[in-house]
Design an enzyme around this catalytic site. Structure first.
Site: not given
Length: 259
Positions: A42, A109, A143
């Protein structure tokens, strides 16, 4: 195809130093050959500096997307990693996927890290994406997405789950546990790519870059606190055989994802 060959890159991201980070990644990739997919952590080019204008690129992906396209062509592989991209009045944590011919797709995300006030700067993605590489179906996540199993639930629409992260060492046990759980519950390969080193907020990262098979067994991993490249071959025939012999996915609860 019956095998997906992957390379997972664990690296120490230099805070807001795009040139140094891209140069270091090129060096790590210098011996990378004959793989289908290369995965980067990331915010691989800047670190997780969402409030800093220097960590953001224009909506067209800027110099970082140009670099990704060059690397995809050089290595004749799909290359993927996340970047902060200007989007409306905020930014998106955009997980780019770039093919050797320059074709580009992305996943934004979905889950924003409340503890770090990510929602103050980043707009949440709305689309659950599944990308296809030579017949292998891949679900991309970033994440904090890892904590939300409904978003990852396999509806028999993917073979591999990928999560790229800046996951801190203080919560490392959770990273390891959830990656393994996602593999077992979804009967899928799971690839986790995390960074090492200290970021600009003095947050430590220990790594944990790993490949799990569909039973939750470790196929390969990178040593903690070390930069390195993990290579793994994902056997799709073995996955299909396992699901045929143990078809738990046929008994999964039906549901739909709502905004």
């Amino acid at each position: 195809m019956s095998t997906l060959k992957v390379a997972l890159i664990q690296t120490n991201i230099k805070w807001l130093d795009i040139s140094a980070n891209l140069a270091a990644l090129e060096q790590q990739l210098s011996d990378c050959k004959a793989v289908d997919l290369i995965l980067l952590p990331e915010t691989f080019a800047t670190g997780f500096a969402m409030a800093r204008p220097a960590a953001r690129v224009d909506s067209d992906g800027g110099q970082i997307l140009i670099w990704l396209k060059a690397m995809a062509e050089r290595h004749q592989a799909v290359i993927a990693g996340s970047v902060f991209v200007t989007h409306r009045d905020k930014i998106a944590n955009r997980f780019y996927w770039v093919w050797p011919n320059g074709e580009t797709k992305y996943y934004d995300k979905r889950h924003l890290f409340r503890l770090g006030n990510e929602g103050d700067h980043v707009i949440a993605g709305q689309a659950r994406e599944v990308f296809n590489i030579n017949g292998v179906r891949i679900l991309p996540q970033v994440c904090y997405d890892l904590r939300f199993p409904v978003w990852a639930r396999n509806q028999n629409d993917y073979d591999v789950l990928v999560n790229v992260a800046n996951w801190p060492a203080a919560r490392r046990k959770i990273w390891d546990t959830l990656l393994q759980a996602r593999a077992i519950e979804n009967q899928a390969y799971v690839l986790g790519v995390n960074r090492i080193g200290q970021d600009g907020f003095n947050v430590q990262h220990s790594g944990g870059t790993v490949a799990y098979d569909f039973k939750g067994d470790i196929l390969a991993l990178v040593e903690d606190h070390c930069a390195g490249v993990l290579y793994s071959n994902l056997d799709l025939d073995a996955l299909a055989e396992f699901k045929q012999q143990f078809p738990a996915y046929l008994d999964a609860d039906s549901f739909s994802l709502l905004d």
